[in-house]
Design a protein around this motif. Sequence first.
Motif, short mmCIF file in Angstrom:
data_model
loop_
_atom_site.label_atom_id
_atom_site.label_comp_id
_atom_site.label_asym_id
_atom_site.label_seq_id
_atom_site.Cartn_x
_atom_site.Cartn_y
_atom_site.Cartn_z
N TRP A 64 0.64 -1.20 0.05
CA TRP A 64 -0.03 0.04 -0.17
C TRP A 64 0.96 1.25 0.05
O TRP A 64 1.92 1.34 0.78
CB TRP A 64 -0.99 0.17 1.28
CG TRP A 64 -2.00 -0.83 1.23
CD1 TRP A 64 -1.84 -2.12 1.78
CD2 TRP A 64 -3.21 -0.84 0.96
NE1 TRP A 64 -3.07 -2.80 1.87
CE2 TRP A 64 -3.90 -2.08 1.19
CE3 TRP A 64 -3.86 -0.02 0.01
CZ2 TRP A 64 -5.32 -2.27 0.67
CZ3 TRP A 64 -5.46 -0.08 -0.29
CH2 TRP A 64 -6.00 -1.39 0.12
N LEU A 72 2.83 2.58 2.97
CA LEU A 72 1.88 2.78 4.17
C LEU A 72 1.79 1.50 4.87
O LEU A 72 1.66 1.27 6.18
CB LEU A 72 0.45 3.18 3.70
CG LEU A 72 0.52 4.70 3.03
CD1 LEU A 72 -0.93 4.87 2.73
CD2 LEU A 72 1.02 5.71 4.00
N ASP A 73 1.60 0.09 4.33
CA ASP A 73 1.44 -1.02 4.94
C ASP A 73 1.87 -2.16 3.76
O ASP A 73 1.83 -2.09 2.52
CB ASP A 73 -0.06 -1.10 5.12
CG ASP A 73 -0.22 -2.27 6.01
OD1 ASP A 73 0.01 -2.08 7.19
OD2 ASP A 73 -0.84 -3.42 5.60
N THR A 74 2.40 -3.08 4.53
CA THR A 74 2.77 -4.40 3.68
C THR A 74 2.11 -5.53 4.30
O THR A 74 2.76 -6.77 3.88
CB THR A 74 4.16 -4.50 3.43
OG1 THR A 74 4.81 -4.60 5.04
CG2 THR A 74 4.65 -3.34 2.89
N THR A 75 1.14 -5.71 4.92
CA THR A 75 0.65 -6.95 5.57
C THR A 75 -0.13 -7.77 4.45
O THR A 75 -0.91 -7.25 3.71
CB THR A 75 -0.61 -6.47 6.54
OG1 THR A 75 0.08 -5.48 7.51
CG2 THR A 75 -1.22 -7.66 7.39
N PHE A 85 -5.54 -1.68 6.37
CA PHE A 85 -5.03 -1.53 7.46
C PHE A 85 -5.68 -0.11 7.97
O PHE A 85 -6.92 0.30 7.30
CB PHE A 85 -3.56 -1.20 7.36
CG PHE A 85 -3.26 -0.17 6.12
CD1 PHE A 85 -2.87 1.14 6.56
CD2 PHE A 85 -3.57 -0.30 4.92
CE1 PHE A 85 -2.83 2.45 5.79
CE2 PHE A 85 -3.35 0.68 4.03
CZ PHE A 85 -2.91 1.92 4.26
N ALA A 87 -5.56 3.89 8.68
CA ALA A 87 -4.40 4.90 7.93
C ALA A 87 -4.68 5.96 9.06
O ALA A 87 -5.72 6.59 9.34
CB ALA A 87 -4.94 5.48 6.67
#
Length: 225
Positions: A64, A72-75, A85, A87
Amino acid sequence: ITLDVADEAEAYCQDSIQVIVDTPPTVGITTPSDGTAQNEDEPFAVRGIVGDHQDAAPALDILWESDVDGVLDTTPAATDGSLGFAAEGLSLGGHVLTLTATDSVGLSATASISIEVNGLPTAPGISILPADPGSGVDLIASIDTDSTDPDGDPISYAYGWTQNGLSTSHTSDTVPAADTARDDIWEVTVTPSDAMGTGPAATASVTVGNGVPTVDSTGLTPTGP
């Protein structure tokens, strides 16, 4: 794929390559909607869905990104392909949020939306006039320092008054003289708002003191001494 080559003398050679026939992952952003505006310092949910013909959803590489704030995110995704996620802390202004999913053979797909992060107005500087009121005078909430909005949006103010710690029905900038009495403690809360949300409030209070007596009329008798 194999290539065989032979000449008239039956000299022979062979070469081959392996090709994996695949399709890129499927990617979609479900929340928020494209063009949504969000207030600063208010976390909001970012959700998506991914899938792939060859790999299970949790095996996909997820990224993301914001075109302003970067990664912002890699989950990873859940087994059903859902992911997301919360934000928060994004820079003020416009953002393009992008979701990228990459499978094990390097094929990738992206989806993007645009959002706006709204800056909320600052707390105003306020006071109550007069600063040392007596009973029977109007109390007026004064905006001594205006709130400022980082986006330049128009600002409105909401007023709430308490009398001796109890809420009242007064919602304007003034408490009329008829409602003020000696030893009352009046407090006003002023909350600034723009079109998207409310900023931090400011409060001020005064204690009503003794009112100055007044003379209603005078006379002199007898009229002809």
